[in-house]
Write a protein that holds these residues in place. Structure first.
Motif, PDB file in Angstrom:
ATOM      1  N   LEU A   5       0.881  -1.239  -0.042  1.00  0.00           N
ATOM      2  CA  LEU A   5       0.149  -0.093   0.045  1.00  0.00           C
ATOM      3  C   LEU A   5       0.910   1.380  -0.009  1.00  0.00           C
ATOM      4  O   LEU A   5       1.831   0.978   0.594  1.00  0.00           O
ATOM      5  N   ALA A   6       0.259   2.334  -0.671  1.00  0.00           N
ATOM      6  CA  ALA A   6       1.203   3.470  -0.585  1.00  0.00           C
ATOM      7  C   ALA A   6       0.869   4.191   0.519  1.00  0.00           C
ATOM      8  O   ALA A   6       0.039   3.658   1.466  1.00  0.00           O
ATOM      9  N   PRO A   7       1.752   5.058   1.026  1.00  0.00           N
ATOM     10  CA  PRO A   7       1.396   5.831   2.200  1.00  0.00           C
ATOM     11  C   PRO A   7       0.076   6.523   2.362  1.00  0.00           C
ATOM     12  O   PRO A   7      -0.409   7.206   1.490  1.00  0.00           O
ATOM     13  N   GLY A   8      -0.671   6.278   3.487  1.00  0.00           N
ATOM     14  CA  GLY A   8      -2.064   6.870   3.552  1.00  0.00           C
ATOM     15  C   GLY A   8      -2.918   6.039   2.888  1.00  0.00           C
ATOM     16  O   GLY A   8      -4.304   6.173   3.258  1.00  0.00           O
ATOM     17  N   GLU A   9      -2.499   4.959   2.118  1.00  0.00           N
ATOM     18  CA  GLU A   9      -3.820   4.051   1.662  1.00  0.00           C
ATOM     19  C   GLU A   9      -4.146   3.133   2.570  1.00  0.00           C
ATOM     20  O   GLU A   9      -3.239   2.406   3.256  1.00  0.00           O
ATOM     21  N   HIS A  10      -5.296   2.444   2.642  1.00  0.00           N
ATOM     22  CA  HIS A  10      -5.827   1.532   3.341  1.00  0.00           C
ATOM     23  C   HIS A  10      -6.723   0.488   2.726  1.00  0.00           C
ATOM     24  O   HIS A  10      -7.300   1.031   1.704  1.00  0.00           O
ATOM     25  N   VAL A  11      -6.871  -0.681   3.319  1.00  0.00           N
ATOM     26  CA  VAL A  11      -7.860  -1.614   2.504  1.00  0.00           C
ATOM     27  C   VAL A  11      -9.087  -1.489   3.131  1.00  0.00           C
ATOM     28  O   VAL A  11      -9.409  -1.247   4.315  1.00  0.00           O
ATOM     29  N   ILE A  12     -10.244  -1.261   2.262  1.00  0.00           N
ATOM     30  CA  ILE A  12     -11.683  -0.983   2.728  1.00  0.00           C
ATOM     31  C   ILE A  12     -12.407  -2.186   2.762  1.00  0.00           C
ATOM     32  O   ILE A  12     -12.928  -2.795   3.629  1.00  0.00           O
ATOM     33  N   VAL A  13     -12.271  -2.974   1.617  1.00  0.00           N
ATOM     34  CA  VAL A  13     -13.000  -4.424   1.484  1.00  0.00           C
ATOM     35  C   VAL A  13     -11.957  -5.159   0.665  1.00  0.00           C
ATOM     36  O   VAL A  13     -11.324  -4.931  -0.061  1.00  0.00           O
ATOM     37  N   ARG A  14     -11.898  -6.441   1.258  1.00  0.00           N
ATOM     38  CA  ARG A  14     -11.584  -7.448   0.795  1.00  0.00           C
ATOM     39  C   ARG A  14     -12.361  -8.661   0.561  1.00  0.00           C
ATOM     40  O   ARG A  14     -12.745  -9.199   1.470  1.00  0.00           O
ATOM     41  N   THR A  15     -12.886  -9.134  -0.795  1.00  0.00           N
ATOM     42  CA  THR A  15     -13.924 -10.215  -1.004  1.00  0.00           C
ATOM     43  C   THR A  15     -13.569 -11.158  -2.078  1.00  0.00           C
ATOM     44  O   THR A  15     -12.477 -10.916  -2.807  1.00  0.00           O
ATOM     45  N   ARG A  16     -14.245 -12.361  -2.123  1.00  0.00           N
ATOM     46  CA  ARG A  16     -14.345 -13.025  -3.346  1.00  0.00           C
ATOM     47  C   ARG A  16     -15.853 -12.709  -4.111  1.00  0.00           C
ATOM     48  O   ARG A  16     -16.602 -12.204  -3.601  1.00  0.00           O
ATOM     49  N   PRO A  17     -15.871 -13.264  -5.308  1.00  0.00           N
ATOM     50  CA  PRO A  17     -16.944 -13.028  -6.060  1.00  0.00           C
ATOM     51  C   PRO A  17     -18.045 -14.100  -5.171  1.00  0.00           C
ATOM     52  O   PRO A  17     -17.633 -14.826  -4.399  1.00  0.00           O
ATOM     53  N   HIS A  18     -19.270 -13.809  -5.307  1.00  0.00           N
ATOM     54  CA  HIS A  18     -20.410 -14.742  -4.682  1.00  0.00           C
ATOM     55  C   HIS A  18     -20.269 -16.101  -5.159  1.00  0.00           C
ATOM     56  O   HIS A  18     -20.222 -16.280  -6.386  1.00  0.00           O
ATOM     57  N   PRO A  19     -20.399 -16.980  -4.325  1.00  0.00           N
ATOM     58  CA  PRO A  19     -20.263 -18.452  -4.628  1.00  0.00           C
ATOM     59  C   PRO A  19     -21.490 -18.923  -5.611  1.00  0.00           C
ATOM     60  O   PRO A  19     -21.861 -20.140  -5.575  1.00  0.00           O
ATOM     61  N   PRO A 145     -17.944  -9.468 -12.259  1.00  0.00           N
ATOM     62  CA  PRO A 145     -19.220 -10.213 -12.148  1.00  0.00           C
ATOM     63  C   PRO A 145     -19.450 -10.818 -10.902  1.00  0.00           C
ATOM     64  O   PRO A 145     -18.364 -11.040  -9.998  1.00  0.00           O
ATOM     65  N   ASP A 146     -20.610 -10.922 -10.260  1.00  0.00           N
ATOM     66  CA  ASP A 146     -21.033 -11.674  -9.177  1.00  0.00           C
ATOM     67  C   ASP A 146     -20.307 -10.968  -8.006  1.00  0.00           C
ATOM     68  O   ASP A 146     -19.700 -11.754  -6.767  1.00  0.00           O
ATOM     69  N   MET A 147     -20.217  -9.683  -7.949  1.00  0.00           N
ATOM     70  CA  MET A 147     -19.815  -8.941  -6.648  1.00  0.00           C
ATOM     71  C   MET A 147     -20.924  -9.208  -5.505  1.00  0.00           C
ATOM     72  O   MET A 147     -22.020  -8.974  -5.770  1.00  0.00           O
ATOM     73  N   PRO A 148     -20.459  -9.808  -4.223  1.00  0.00           N
ATOM     74  CA  PRO A 148     -21.377  -9.935  -3.117  1.00  0.00           C
ATOM     75  C   PRO A 148     -21.908  -8.561  -2.644  1.00  0.00           C
ATOM     76  O   PRO A 148     -20.891  -7.673  -2.880  1.00  0.00           O
ATOM     77  N   GLN A 149     -23.025  -8.461  -2.196  1.00  0.00           N
ATOM     78  CA  GLN A 149     -23.407  -7.212  -1.497  1.00  0.00           C
ATOM     79  C   GLN A 149     -23.289  -5.995  -2.409  1.00  0.00           C
ATOM     80  O   GLN A 149     -22.698  -5.127  -2.010  1.00  0.00           O
ATOM     81  N   ILE A 150     -23.846  -6.031  -3.632  1.00  0.00           N
ATOM     82  CA  ILE A 150     -23.320  -5.117  -4.683  1.00  0.00           C
ATOM     83  C   ILE A 150     -23.762  -3.977  -4.332  1.00  0.00           C
ATOM     84  O   ILE A 150     -22.838  -2.661  -4.526  1.00  0.00           O
ATOM     85  N   HIS A 151     -24.465  -3.420  -3.611  1.00  0.00           N
ATOM     86  CA  HIS A 151     -25.269  -2.096  -3.264  1.00  0.00           C
ATOM     87  C   HIS A 151     -24.389  -1.414  -2.254  1.00  0.00           C
ATOM     88  O   HIS A 151     -23.838  -0.177  -2.405  1.00  0.00           O
ATOM     89  N   THR A 152     -23.788  -2.432  -1.280  1.00  0.00           N
ATOM     90  CA  THR A 152     -22.976  -1.949  -0.246  1.00  0.00           C
ATOM     91  C   THR A 152     -21.555  -1.647  -0.788  1.00  0.00           C
ATOM     92  O   THR A 152     -20.745  -0.642  -0.479  1.00  0.00           O
ATOM     93  N   PHE A 153     -21.292  -2.585  -1.608  1.00  0.00           N
ATOM     94  CA  PHE A 153     -19.569  -2.359  -2.140  1.00  0.00           C
ATOM     95  C   PHE A 153     -19.705  -1.209  -3.137  1.00  0.00           C
ATOM     96  O   PHE A 153     -18.798  -0.236  -3.260  1.00  0.00           O
ATOM     97  N   PHE A 156     -19.479   1.791  -1.085  1.00  0.00           N
ATOM     98  CA  PHE A 156     -17.902   1.820  -0.345  1.00  0.00           C
ATOM     99  C   PHE A 156     -16.830   2.648  -1.494  1.00  0.00           C
ATOM    100  O   PHE A 156     -16.295   3.493  -1.210  1.00  0.00           O
ATOM    101  N   MET A 157     -17.565   2.055  -2.813  1.00  0.00           N
ATOM    102  CA  MET A 157     -16.313   2.868  -3.895  1.00  0.00           C
ATOM    103  C   MET A 157     -16.795   4.213  -3.960  1.00  0.00           C
ATOM    104  O   MET A 157     -15.921   4.885  -4.120  1.00  0.00           O
ATOM    105  N   VAL A 158     -18.069   4.758  -3.896  1.00  0.00           N
ATOM    106  CA  VAL A 158     -18.222   5.871  -4.127  1.00  0.00           C
ATOM    107  C   VAL A 158     -17.749   6.970  -3.153  1.00  0.00           C
ATOM    108  O   VAL A 158     -17.251   7.781  -3.145  1.00  0.00           O
ATOM    109  N   GLU A 159     -18.058   6.437  -2.016  1.00  0.00           N
ATOM    110  CA  GLU A 159     -17.252   6.939  -0.605  1.00  0.00           C
ATOM    111  C   GLU A 159     -15.816   7.121  -0.761  1.00  0.00           C
ATOM    112  O   GLU A 159     -15.287   8.296  -0.498  1.00  0.00           O
TER     113      GLU A 159
END
Length: 186
Positions: A5-19, A145-153, A156-159
């Motif tokens: 990660l770059a300085p000041g960068e942090h992980v918001i979400v780490r996920t897999r595609p929906h099963p 494709p098949d992003m879990p909890q698509i609206h929440t994700f 998070f991206m818009v924010e």
């Protein structure tokens, strides 16, 4: 391998595609196992003709080998593909990692995103997953494709895009700097 990660960068979400896409291969596994059991049951009957009885050991091995190959093809490959895919959203990038032995990684700077679209089939809607389409401008789009909890994700991206400094959004031009006061002589 860890994400650098770059300085000041942090992980918001780490996920897999929906099963959910693994449901059909799982049903295929059940069908193959039932057919294999039926075939082995037929080969273990006592009233087989004498010509067939001498070939039973070879037929059992053949049935098991074919079943194993079919299971590898219809379930293990999709399962490994799903297991080896990760989506990572950081405060500055969207990263897709695919593969185990040969890893492919695709990064998108959040500053390069013009628009986010979501689409859901009826099955995806029932599980909360969906397809996230990222518009990069100039007719370039990337579909996750098949992003879990698509609206929440997407929220998070818009924010995360909204939290980017304005200097990142405009190719290094400092938009927060003081404007030029007076251009005398022009």
């Amino acid at each position: 391998m860890r994400l650098k990660l770059a300085p000041g960068e942090h992980v918001i979400v780490r996920t897999r595609p929906h099963p959910r896409p693994l449901a059909l291969p799982f049903v295929g596994v059940l069908v193959v196992l039932a057919a294999t059991g039926f075939g082995l049951g037929l080969l273990s009957r006592q009233d087989l003709p004498p010509v067939v009885v001498e070939w039973v050991p070879l037929a059992v091995v053949l049935v098991l080998a074919v079943a194993a190959l079919i299971l590898l093809r219809i379930f293990v490959r999709p399962m490994m593909r799903w297991w080896g895919t990760r989506y990572l959203l950081t405060s500055r990038r969207m990263i897709t990692r695919r593969g185990f032995s040969t890893r492919r990684e695709h990064e998108l700077a959040l500053a390069s995103i013009y628009q986010l679209d979501t689409s859901q089939t009826l099955l995806q809607r029932s599980t909360g997953s969906g397809n996230l389409t990222v518009d990069l401008g100039r007719d370039r789009t990337v579909v996750f494709p098949d992003m879990p909890q698509i609206h929440t994700f997407k929220e998070f991206m818009v924010e995360a895009i909204g939290d980017l400094p304005l200097t990142v959004m405009f190719d290094g031009v400092d938009m927060e700097a003081d404007p030029v006061h007076d251009l005398e002589g022009y």
